[in-house]
Structure formats: structure tokens, C-alpha cells
Write a protein that holds these residues in place. Structure first.
Motif: not given
Length: 116
Positions: A97-116
């Protein structure tokens, strides 16, 4: 010894001698000024004062250490925040899980998914 340093010290000595009532010939003042120029050049050996190159290198090393410490602190803060977000959003323990700009949260598990 440069001529400009000797001239600078000669001028200063002339003023000082005049203000303090000391008489000296121009040749004596020049000789004293030349001696002072040599003393000033060797002052760092007598009282150990690092040269400018060494001082600049020391300052640069100090800032590099501070930057590395701040970067390590930031990286640890980010890891902790991402772990907290992963737990709060009930993600699998091996999910990245990575927190990006503007509080976006992405999950990386073979593909990238924005979860928040």
C-alpha cells in the motif's frame, strides 16, 4: 605574499602608528607589514583554523548527514503511515500500500488499484 596585502597592512599600520604617537620610517612600516602578511598566512598553523576548503567540506558533510537523517525519518514515517492505512482499510498483510499525493491510497498486488 601579495603586494595588495602588504599595502593593506602598511596603510593600517601607518594610521595606527599616527594615532598612537609611534614614529617609523616608510621602510620600517613596509617591513613590518610584510612580516604581518606572513604571520597572517601562517596563523592557521599556530592556532589551527582549517582552510576554507576544509571548512566547506565539513559543512557539506554535516548537511549531508542531516539530510540523510531527515530522509530516514521521513521514510520511517511513510512506512508507518502506510502500514496504519493498510490495517485501517483491512488490506491483506502482504499487500503493498502506498500513499500518494492528495491522500490517494494505492494497492499494488500484480496490478495497481486505487483503494481510497
Amino acid at each position: 605574499m601579495s603586494h595588495s596585502k602588504t599595502s593593506y597592512y602598511k596603510e593600517g599600520l601607518s594610521y595606527s602608528f599616527d594615532e598612537n604617537g609611534i614614529t617609523a620610517t616608510p621602510e620600517q612600516i613596509k617591513a613590518i607589514a610584510e612580516d604581518i602578511a606572513v604571520y597572517v598566512e601562517n596563523e592557521c598553523m599556530a592556532f589551527y583554523r582549517p582552510g576554507w576548503g576544509e571548512q566547506a567540506s565539513s559543512i557539506e558533510d554535516e548537511w549531508k548527514k542531516r539530510y540523510a537523517a531527515l530522509q530516514a525519518e521521513f521514510d520511517e514515517y511513510r512506512r508507518s503511515a502506510e502500514l496504519a492505512v493498510k490495517r485501517a482499510l483491512k488490506q491483506h498483510s502482504d499487500a503493498v500500500v502506498q500513499i500518494g499525493k492528495n491522500g490517494e491510497v494505492h494497492r499494488y498486488d500484480g496490478r495497481t488499484t486505487q483503494i481510497q
